[in-house]
Design a protein around this motif. Structure first.
Motif, PDB file in Angstrom:
ATOM      1  N   CYS A   1       0.819  -1.208   0.000  1.00  7.87           N
ATOM      2  CA  CYS A   1       0.000   0.000   0.000  1.00  7.87           C
ATOM      3  C   CYS A   1       0.848   1.251   0.000  1.00  7.87           C
ATOM      4  CB  CYS A   1      -0.893   0.021   1.249  1.00  7.87           C
ATOM      5  SG  CYS A   1      -2.285  -1.072   1.138  1.00  7.87           S
ATOM      6  N   ARG A   2       1.809   1.229   0.868  1.00  3.68           N
ATOM      7  CA  ARG A   2       2.594   2.463   1.020  1.00  3.68           C
ATOM      8  C   ARG A   2       3.325   2.809  -0.243  1.00  3.68           C
ATOM      9  NH1 ARG A   2       5.060   0.489   5.964  1.00  3.68           N
ATOM     10  NH2 ARG A   2       3.714   1.072   7.698  1.00  3.68           N
ATOM     11  N   LYS A   3       3.973   1.769  -0.792  1.00  2.29           N
ATOM     12  CA  LYS A   3       4.850   2.083  -1.895  1.00  2.29           C
ATOM     13  C   LYS A   3       4.118   2.146  -3.215  1.00  2.29           C
ATOM     14  CE  LYS A   3       8.906   2.544  -0.094  1.00  2.29           C
ATOM     15  NZ  LYS A   3       9.772   1.372   0.000  1.00  2.29           N
ATOM     16  N   HIS A   4       3.247   1.218  -3.397  1.00  4.19           N
ATOM     17  CA  HIS A   4       2.631   1.121  -4.711  1.00  4.19           C
ATOM     18  C   HIS A   4       1.166   1.459  -4.704  1.00  4.19           C
ATOM     19  CE1 HIS A   4       6.389  -0.872  -5.286  1.00  4.19           C
ATOM     20  NE2 HIS A   4       6.061  -1.859  -4.501  1.00  4.19           N
ATOM     21  N   GLY A   5       0.711   1.957  -3.629  1.00  5.05           N
ATOM     22  CA  GLY A   5      -0.718   2.204  -3.552  1.00  5.05           C
ATOM     23  C   GLY A   5      -1.037   3.681  -3.627  1.00  5.05           C
ATOM     24  N   GLU A   6      -2.292   3.913  -3.710  1.00  3.86           N
ATOM     25  CA  GLU A   6      -2.742   5.291  -3.792  1.00  3.86           C
ATOM     26  C   GLU A   6      -2.949   5.804  -2.383  1.00  3.86           C
ATOM     27  OE1 GLU A   6      -6.648   5.431  -5.431  1.00  3.86           O
ATOM     28  OE2 GLU A   6      -7.006   7.376  -4.498  1.00  3.86           O
ATOM     29  N   LYS A   7      -2.586   7.031  -2.181  1.00  6.21           N
ATOM     30  CA  LYS A   7      -2.672   7.604  -0.844  1.00  6.21           C
ATOM     31  C   LYS A   7      -4.060   8.156  -0.621  1.00  6.21           C
ATOM     32  CE  LYS A   7       2.187   8.501  -0.524  1.00  6.21           C
ATOM     33  NZ  LYS A   7       3.287   9.401  -0.346  1.00  6.21           N
ATOM     34  N   LYS A   8      -4.829   7.359   0.071  1.00  6.24           N
ATOM     35  CA  LYS A   8      -6.233   7.745   0.225  1.00  6.24           C
ATOM     36  C   LYS A   8      -6.504   8.471   1.511  1.00  6.24           C
ATOM     37  CE  LYS A   8      -7.161   3.430  -0.738  1.00  6.24           C
ATOM     38  NZ  LYS A   8      -7.743   2.140  -1.123  1.00  6.24           N
ATOM     39  N   TRP A   9      -5.588   8.404   2.405  1.00  6.29           N
ATOM     40  CA  TRP A   9      -5.833   8.990   3.716  1.00  6.29           C
ATOM     41  C   TRP A   9      -5.071  10.276   3.842  1.00  6.29           C
ATOM     42  CZ3 TRP A   9      -9.451   6.208   6.088  1.00  6.29           C
ATOM     43  CH2 TRP A   9      -9.584   4.875   5.704  1.00  6.29           C
ATOM     44  N   LYS A  10      -5.766  11.284   4.218  1.00  7.68           N
ATOM     45  CA  LYS A  10      -5.114  12.574   4.328  1.00  7.68           C
ATOM     46  C   LYS A  10      -5.304  13.150   5.718  1.00  7.68           C
ATOM     47  CE  LYS A  10      -5.416  17.303   2.716  1.00  7.68           C
ATOM     48  NZ  LYS A  10      -5.547  17.694   4.121  1.00  7.68           N
ATOM     49  N   CYS A  11      -4.197  13.683   6.206  1.00 12.07           N
ATOM     50  CA  CYS A  11      -4.286  14.310   7.523  1.00 12.07           C
ATOM     51  C   CYS A  11      -5.030  15.636   7.396  1.00 12.07           C
ATOM     52  CB  CYS A  11      -2.882  14.569   8.060  1.00 12.07           C
ATOM     53  SG  CYS A  11      -2.866  15.560   9.561  1.00 12.07           S
ATOM     54  N   ASP A  12      -5.901  15.872   8.354  1.00 19.22           N
ATOM     55  CA  ASP A  12      -6.683  17.100   8.205  1.00 19.22           C
ATOM     56  C   ASP A  12      -5.960  18.328   8.733  1.00 19.22           C
ATOM     57  OD1 ASP A  12      -8.928  15.626  10.654  1.00 19.22           O
ATOM     58  OD2 ASP A  12      -6.817  16.230  10.784  1.00 19.22           O
ATOM     59  N   LYS A  13      -4.975  18.105   9.553  1.00 18.03           N
ATOM     60  CA  LYS A  13      -4.282  19.272  10.080  1.00 18.03           C
ATOM     61  C   LYS A  13      -3.210  19.761   9.117  1.00 18.03           C
ATOM     62  CE  LYS A  13      -4.848  17.719  14.692  1.00 18.03           C
ATOM     63  NZ  LYS A  13      -4.092  16.831  15.557  1.00 18.03           N
ATOM     64  N   CYS A  14      -2.438  18.840   8.652  1.00 17.27           N
ATOM     65  CA  CYS A  14      -1.461  19.230   7.652  1.00 17.27           C
ATOM     66  C   CYS A  14      -1.852  18.560   6.355  1.00 17.27           C
ATOM     67  CB  CYS A  14      -0.053  18.822   8.083  1.00 17.27           C
ATOM     68  SG  CYS A  14       0.177  17.050   8.220  1.00 17.27           S
TER      69      CYS A  14
ATOM     70  N   ALA B   1      -1.208   6.112   2.455  1.00 19.43           N
ATOM     71  CA  ALA B   1      -1.918   5.024   1.793  1.00 19.43           C
ATOM     72  C   ALA B   1      -2.404   4.002   2.800  1.00 19.43           C
ATOM     73  CB  ALA B   1      -1.005   4.355   0.783  1.00 19.43           C
ATOM     74  N   VAL B   2      -1.734   3.942   3.912  1.00 21.27           N
ATOM     75  CA  VAL B   2      -2.099   2.938   4.918  1.00 21.27           C
ATOM     76  C   VAL B   2      -2.830   3.648   6.041  1.00 21.27           C
ATOM     77  CG1 VAL B   2      -1.223   1.216   6.495  1.00 21.27           C
ATOM     78  CG2 VAL B   2      -0.070   1.617   4.323  1.00 21.27           C
ATOM     79  N   GLN B   3      -3.937   3.091   6.400  1.00 24.35           N
ATOM     80  CA  GLN B   3      -4.766   3.783   7.384  1.00 24.35           C
ATOM     81  C   GLN B   3      -4.061   3.890   8.726  1.00 24.35           C
ATOM     82  OE1 GLN B   3      -8.414   1.892   8.442  1.00 24.35           O
ATOM     83  NE2 GLN B   3      -9.344   3.778   9.187  1.00 24.35           N
ATOM     84  N   SER B   4      -3.348   2.863   9.071  1.00 20.99           N
ATOM     85  CA  SER B   4      -2.692   2.920  10.380  1.00 20.99           C
ATOM     86  C   SER B   4      -1.623   4.011  10.414  1.00 20.99           C
ATOM     87  CB  SER B   4      -2.081   1.561  10.724  1.00 20.99           C
ATOM     88  OG  SER B   4      -1.273   1.128   9.657  1.00 20.99           O
ATOM     89  N   ASP B   5      -0.937   4.183   9.292  1.00 21.51           N
ATOM     90  CA  ASP B   5       0.031   5.276   9.235  1.00 21.51           C
ATOM     91  C   ASP B   5      -0.677   6.606   9.460  1.00 21.51           C
ATOM     92  OD1 ASP B   5       1.988   3.891   6.473  1.00 21.51           O
ATOM     93  OD2 ASP B   5       1.875   3.380   8.605  1.00 21.51           O
TER      94      ASP B   5
END
Lengths: 472, 511
Positions: free
Chosen positions: B129-142, B147-151
């Motif tokens: 996910c991290r390397k080859h996946g799409e980054k779907k999760w975005k931090c709302d503060k910054c 790509a990984v939800q736990s990250d």
């Protein structure tokens, strides 16, 4: 009794009053404790005063007075202190050297164990190149002028009259190999006194050219520039020639000036005093104006000092010869970088005055560039600035090589020698300005004058760059 | 159970192993066991290559009885218990015992190679996910994306919580990166006492490493000293803070700028245009020998031909800026000049005035310890001296000083001086002396005055002073007037000596 006369100043604790309170004891040898109390500004002013006094004494030959002044200066000056202290240190050293030259045996004896460390000299020049932007700006402008002049040329030959810094040509190699019309065949001839420097330069440049696959050849010419035989430069027909002279031409102005004979070692003396007096009386007002302008904006129109004003004076034979030789090579371009100050006055005091201003600017530069404890700064100041000062102040005749002159003089000379001015390109100046801005030091300024560029510190012009073509 | 096993044997060429008990269509590809690189715990582990789909599948564990999918194996087991399986079938196949390692399905990834397989399924999933996946999760503060939800969760917990802020404005959530940055940041508001990693504010005499040998300049030497502490403040660190955060291609230029910094002659990030700067950035140390090569690259960038690399130009000023910021205060002391020179020339510069000089000096931004007395620039001093030499405004001061009148010599044309045209020597001398530093010049004066009563003509002095300075009125500005003044007194001596044929002068010969 001094005290009696002095009326109390505003604050009772004013240093001045303290001074006046001090006994006017004539024991010269005793340290002056109150000197240490001086604040840096007062000390600086006092140093200036002392320097002028001392120089005056030296010029007059009143050595004992000079000695007194030197003693006092030595209490205050220091190569580690603030700018004025450093300057004073080097200037007094120069003045002392000048005095000492009156006893040639003594002078030689004191210098008998001094070896010029080549490695240190080379290092210092590199330090100067890196610490200050002057050479870099000159290189940028030179290279840009070369690129533009060599547009369309297939065979390019560059002569570097002082091939010490490879960086300049490395950049040119890169630029030339990237130019849209394709790479030219590039030849660089470098002149230098030291073979090691040329070897290093050759190595560096050929390495760079090989990297970029540029047909390149470096020809070293070992020897002093003044003894240069232009034949050795091997200029071939059909190639476009560009000459780069960075701070080299002024040494050709050194000659056995008539104004300074053997009998009057310490500067203007009785014999030539008469000439000088007449000459200088003519120029009094100009000098005064000069100085006034100096105080105002630091820029000084060249005072027509008696010796250097007539370009056809004896001093110019060498330079004319050299320029003619260069002209004979029919260069497509010649870029001349020179110091833009008049350090070629005929009298000591003229030169001292001028150099005080110029070197004040340089030392200020240095102060803004490096810490007071910086060893590099000390080296540059001592081995570069200090030596220049010594040459300007202490030497005369053919020994005095640092004969800097103002840009106008050079323009005149080059015009006379058959060169026509080419304005430096806007693009080059843009690059150079960016470079200066990059230094992020407010003091550096760049001015354009008639197509030539003058690099200043605050308002004091220090170096000038101009481009020339061969006028037939 | 349809087990689509596309067996492709790898190097070993053995028969393929069986797949896991998945019933789901997403096929699994098993590869024969491979010996793995050192560091892999189990060379006999079974290498499992999952397709991306399988990898991302949430319900990997499928009950063979009812085809229900579970995310976790334990959950599946729990569920199977409910099926009341006979004992034999209850056991999972022995292969459960076998260690499994997983390879990344992305062919370009280094972990695609079985010898570089990862030991943990969750790990390989996250890696993919991290390397080859799409980054779907975005931090709302910054604005960081994951790509990984736990990250993402882990980040948002600490985002904005603990912040270290450097004086240059850069924020850090980690203490160590903050400290590293600060060591190189040039915006040290305080003096050296600041950061623990901020050592000397003085340049080290190590500079001498530079040596004289010109040859080092030839090789862009890799930073010999890069490993050790990022100690030297003198490093033109200003470049670093910005760059450490963004190790882009700009770095090469910046680091080459670093080489230009005189202060950090010893320690500079090396070379031109290699990406190897990343490591050296933080330590930023190398030998000066890079100087020339670095500066050449500087020029290189500068000299990008007109057709090319306009993109190179933008970084340069910044790079230079960053670099040169280290070189000195943004505001040069010379700026002090105008204000101070206008001040009443009374040299009784009280301490208050002195402190104003202190106040003006923007020295705090310097990397090196600012000198205790930020001195006026030499240029400013000269101008001031010049003004004082011609000063007409401080007649009273001069009076107060009890400035001695000069000799009565009326030798205006100092043969040596020619340029002066001041008539009343007295005034000029007074003016000169009126520099206000009546320090111990008495001895000099005595010699100069040749017996002229030093204090006698005070009255005249006053008068002259009142007029004299003004009267000296030539356009002589500044220093020339100063000369005049000095020369005035000297005339006596000189002239006398001249005509008296002081023998030592005859002896004097120029070399």
């Amino acid at each position: 009794m001094f005290q009696d006369e002095s009326s109390p100043l505003s604050s009772s604790s004013s240093p001045l009053q303290v001074f006046s309170m001090m006994s006017l004891s004539p024991n010269l040898g005793s340290p002056y404790p109150w000197l240490r109390e001086l604040k840096s500004e007062e000390r600086g002013l006092y140093l200036i005063h002392l320097l002028l006094t001392c120089a005056n004494h030296v010029a007059n030959g009143s050595l004992e007075n000079a000695n007194i002044a030197l003693e006092q200066i030595s209490q205050l000056a220091s190569p580690d202190g603030d700018t004025m202290q450093r300057m004073a240190a080097y200037f007094t050293e120069a003045l002392a050297d000048r005095i000492l030259k009156a006893w040639p045996g003594l002078h030689k004896a004191l210098n008998s164990t001094r070896i010029a460390l080549v490695s240190e000299e080379i290092l210092v020049r590199k330090l100067f190149f890196e610490m200050f932007p002057f050479l870099k700006v000159a290189f940028v402008l030179t290279n840009q002028a070369v690129i533009e002049a060599m547009e369309g040329e297939k065979m390019v030959h560059i002569i570097d009259l002082n091939a010490a810094e490879p960086a300049q040509w490395v950049a040119l190699i890169q630029a030339l190999s990237a130019r849209p019309e394709g790479q030219p065949h590039l030849r660089i001839t470098g002149v230098h006194q030291r073979k090691e420097v040329l070897d290093q330069m050759a190595h560096r440049l050929t390495e760079e050219a090989e990297k970029l696959d540029l047909p390149f050849q470096f020809n070293p010419v070992v020897g002093k520039l003044e003894n240069l035989d232009v034949e050795k430069l091997r200029v071939k027909t059909g190639e476009a020639l560009a000459i780069s002279s960075v701070l080299q031409l002024h040494s050709f102005l050194a000659s056995d000036d008539e104004h300074h004979r053997k009998k009057s070692p310490l500067g203007s003396k009785n014999l030539n005093g008469v000439h000088l007096q007449r000459a200088l009386q003519m120029n009094q007002s100009t000098l005064g104006e000069l100085l006034e302008k100096d105080t105002v904006n630091g820029c000084s129109p060249s005072p027509d000092s008696a010796s250097s004003s007539p370009l056809s004076s004896t001093g110019s034979v060498k330079i004319d010869g050299f320029l003619n030789a260069l002209w004979g090579l029919s260069p497509k371009l010649m870029v001349v970088t020179e110091q833009d100050s008049n350090h070629n006055g005929s009298t000591l005091m003229e030169r001292l005055l001028e150099s005080l201003y110029s070197f004040a600017a340089l030392f200020d530069c240095s102060e803004s560039t490096a810490a007071r404890t910086s060893l590099e700064r000390f080296k540059v100041e001592k081995m570069l600035f200090g030596e220049e000062i010594k040459n300007i102040i202490a030497c005369e005749g053919t020994e005095r090589k640092e004969r800097h002159e103002k840009l106008e003089k050079w323009i005149q000379r080059l015009n006379l020698a058959g060169f026509g001015n080419i304005p430096l390109s806007y693009y080059g100046m843009l690059h150079a300005r960016r470079l200066l801005q990059g230094y992020n030091c407010d003091g550096y300024k760049m001015k354009e004058e008639n197509g030539c560029v003058v690099i200043c510190w605050q308002d004091r012009p220090l170096f000038s760059v101009s481009a020339w073509r061969c006028r037939k | 159970m349809p087990v689509d096993v596309d067996n492709y044997s790898t190097v070993s060429g053995d028969t393929c192993g069986s797949s896991s008990g998945n019933q789901n269509p997403p096929p699994k590809f098993t590869i024969k066991k491979k010996r793995s690189l050192p560091g892999m715990p189990d060379p006999d582990a079974e290498v499992i290559a999952l397709s991306p789909k399988t990898l991302m599948a949430t319900n990997r564990f499928v009950c063979e009885i009812c085809n229900k999918g579970f995310q976790r194996d334990q959950n599946l087991q729990l569920h199977r218990r409910g099926h009341n399986l006979p004992w034999k079938l209850r056991q999972r196949s022995s292969k459960e015992v076998m260690k499994r390692v997983y390879v990344c399905p992305e062919p370009t990834c280094v972990h695609h190679d079985p010898t570089r397989a990862l030991g943990d399924l969750t790990g390989i999933k996250k890696h993919f996910c991290r390397k080859h996946g799409e980054k779907k999760w975005k931090c709302d503060k910054c604005s960081k994306k994951y790509a990984v939800q736990s990250d993402w969760k882990a980040h948002s917990k600490i985002c904005g919580t603990r912040e270290y802020k450097c004086d240059c404005g850069t924020l850090f959530s980690r203490r160590d990166s903050f400290i590293t940055h600060r060591a190189f940041c040039d915006a040290l508001a305080d003096e050296s006492g600041k950061a623990q990693t901020d050592p000397s504010s003085e340049p080290d005499p190590k500079v001498l490493v530079v040596e004289s040998s010109p040859s080092p300049a030839l090789q862009p030497a890799p930073p010999p000293v890069s490993a050790p502490a990022p100690v030297e403040v003198q490093v033109s660190a200003p470049a670093l803070p910005q760059s450490t955060s963004a190790m882009t291609s700009v770095m090469p230029i910046q680091s080459s700028e670093l080489a230009v910094d005189p202060n950090s002659i010893v320690e500079e990030a090396p070379a031109p245009a290699q990406a190897g700067l990343n490591g050296s950035c933080s330590s930023g140390v190398s030998s000066v020998s890079n100087g020339s090569s670095c500066s050449s690259s500087v020029f290189a960038s500068l000299f990008a031909s007109s057709t090319a690399s306009a993109s190179l130009t933008p970084p340069q000023p910044r790079a230079f800026t960053d670099l040169i910021r280290a070189m000195g205060p943004p505001e040069c002391p010379a700026d002090l000049a105008p204000s101070t020179s206008i001040e009443p020339i009374s040299l009784c510069l009280s301490t208050s005035h002195g402190s104003s000089i202190f106040g003006n000096a923007g020295q705090e931004r310097q990397q090196y310890v600012p000198p205790p007395q930020p001195a006026m620039s030499a240029t400013a001093l000269l101008q001031k001296a010049a003004q004082m030499g011609a000063a007409a405004s401080n007649a009273s001061l001069l009076r107060g000083l009890g400035v001695v009148s000069s000799s009565s010599s009326a030798q205006q044309e100092n043969l040596q001086w020619g340029k002066r045209q001041v008539e009343p020597n007295n005034a000029s001398v007074a003016a000169g002396l009126g520099l206000g530093l009546p320090c111990d010049r008495s001895s000099v004066l005595k010699e100069l005055m040749m017996g002229t009563p030093v204090f006698g003509p005070k009255q005249t002095t006053l008068d002259f002073l009142g007029l004299g300075v003004a009267a000296s009125g030539s356009p002589n500005g500044g220093l020339s007037a100063l000369f005049t003044s000095i020369g005035g007194g000297l005339d006596v001596d000189a002239a006398a000596a001249l005509f008296g044929g002081g023998d030592f002068k005859d002896v004097i010969r120029r070399s």
